[in-house]
Design a protein around this motif. Structure first.
Motif, short mmCIF file in Angstrom:
data_model
loop_
_atom_site.label_atom_id
_atom_site.label_comp_id
_atom_site.label_asym_id
_atom_site.label_seq_id
_atom_site.Cartn_x
_atom_site.Cartn_y
_atom_site.Cartn_z
N TRP A 22 0.83 -1.20 0.00
CA TRP A 22 0.00 0.00 0.00
C TRP A 22 0.87 1.25 0.00
CZ3 TRP A 22 -4.66 -1.86 -0.75
CH2 TRP A 22 -4.98 -3.11 -0.25
N LYS A 23 0.46 2.25 -0.76
CA LYS A 23 1.16 3.54 -0.75
C LYS A 23 1.13 4.11 0.66
CE LYS A 23 -0.14 5.09 -5.39
NZ LYS A 23 -0.88 6.13 -6.13
N HIS A 25 2.30 7.47 0.87
CA HIS A 25 2.17 8.90 0.57
C HIS A 25 1.41 9.06 -0.74
CE1 HIS A 25 5.44 8.82 3.48
NE2 HIS A 25 5.17 10.09 3.72
N ASP A 26 0.63 10.14 -0.83
CA ASP A 26 -0.10 10.39 -2.08
C ASP A 26 0.84 11.01 -3.11
OD1 ASP A 26 0.12 13.16 -1.52
OD2 ASP A 26 -1.93 13.30 -0.76
N ASP A 27 0.32 11.31 -4.29
CA ASP A 27 1.15 11.83 -5.38
C ASP A 27 1.78 13.19 -5.08
OD1 ASP A 27 0.59 9.54 -6.81
OD2 ASP A 27 -1.08 10.44 -7.91
N ASP A 28 1.21 13.91 -4.11
CA ASP A 28 1.77 15.21 -3.72
C ASP A 28 2.76 15.09 -2.57
OD1 ASP A 28 0.20 16.55 -5.62
OD2 ASP A 28 -1.51 16.65 -4.24
N ASN A 30 2.07 13.86 0.44
CA ASN A 30 1.41 13.90 1.74
C ASN A 30 1.24 12.49 2.29
OD1 ASN A 30 0.92 16.78 1.58
ND2 ASN A 30 -0.66 16.29 0.10
N LYS A 31 1.50 12.34 3.59
CA LYS A 31 1.33 11.03 4.23
C LYS A 31 -0.14 10.65 4.23
CE LYS A 31 2.47 8.47 8.44
NZ LYS A 31 2.56 7.23 7.74
N ILE A 32 -0.41 9.42 3.82
CA ILE A 32 -1.78 8.90 3.83
C ILE A 32 -1.99 8.28 5.22
CG2 ILE A 32 -3.39 7.25 2.82
CD1 ILE A 32 -1.62 7.36 0.25
N GLN A 36 -6.64 5.01 6.11
CA GLN A 36 -7.12 5.30 4.76
C GLN A 36 -6.23 4.70 3.67
OE1 GLN A 36 -7.62 9.56 4.40
NE2 GLN A 36 -8.53 9.67 6.43
N ARG A 37 -5.17 4.01 4.06
CA ARG A 37 -4.20 3.49 3.08
C ARG A 37 -4.72 2.30 2.29
NH1 ARG A 37 0.75 1.65 5.82
NH2 ARG A 37 1.35 1.13 3.71
N ASN A 42 -4.74 2.86 -3.67
CA ASN A 42 -3.41 2.92 -3.05
C ASN A 42 -2.61 1.63 -3.19
OD1 ASN A 42 -3.70 5.58 -2.22
ND2 ASN A 42 -4.79 4.97 -0.37
#
Length: 99
Positions: A22-23, A25-28, A30-32, A36-37, A42
């Motif tokens: 699972w990611k 961090h998002d594409d910007d 920012n920590k997910i 919510q991951r 993700n």
């Protein structure tokens, strides 16, 4: 099971071995948040010999798992009722079935 647990199980049943994660961090960048991951969006494919299944395929696998659980629950209830119909009491049924 939670929706996240169903998603994780469905993905694990799609390919053998540890092929996804699972990611964090998002594409910007920012920590997910951890809660919510675990979403389809993700998913990270770790094994380049595997492909990410479509969201429809994952949802179908989740439904298949849920249907199997429901069938198992229904069979267990039906079996208990049949034992009661044969004259067994709840304690005897519990001793036989463990539930």
């Amino acid at each position: 099971m939670t929706d996240q647990e169903y998603l994780n199980l469905a993905l694990a049943l799609t390919h053998n071995g540890p092929w996804f994660n699972w990611k964090t961090h998002d594409d910007d960048g920012n920590k997910i948040p951890n809660d919510q991951r675990m979403t389809y969006a993700n998913i990270i494919v770790l094994d380049n010999t595997k492909s990410k299944p479509s969201e429809a395929d994952v949802n179908a696998k989740i439904q298949e798992i849920k249907d199997a659980e429901t069938a198992e629950t229904n069979k267990k209830a039906s079996g208990k009722q049949k034992l009661k119909d044969l004259g067994l009491d709840d304690d005897e049924i519990k001793a036989l079935m463990g539930a």
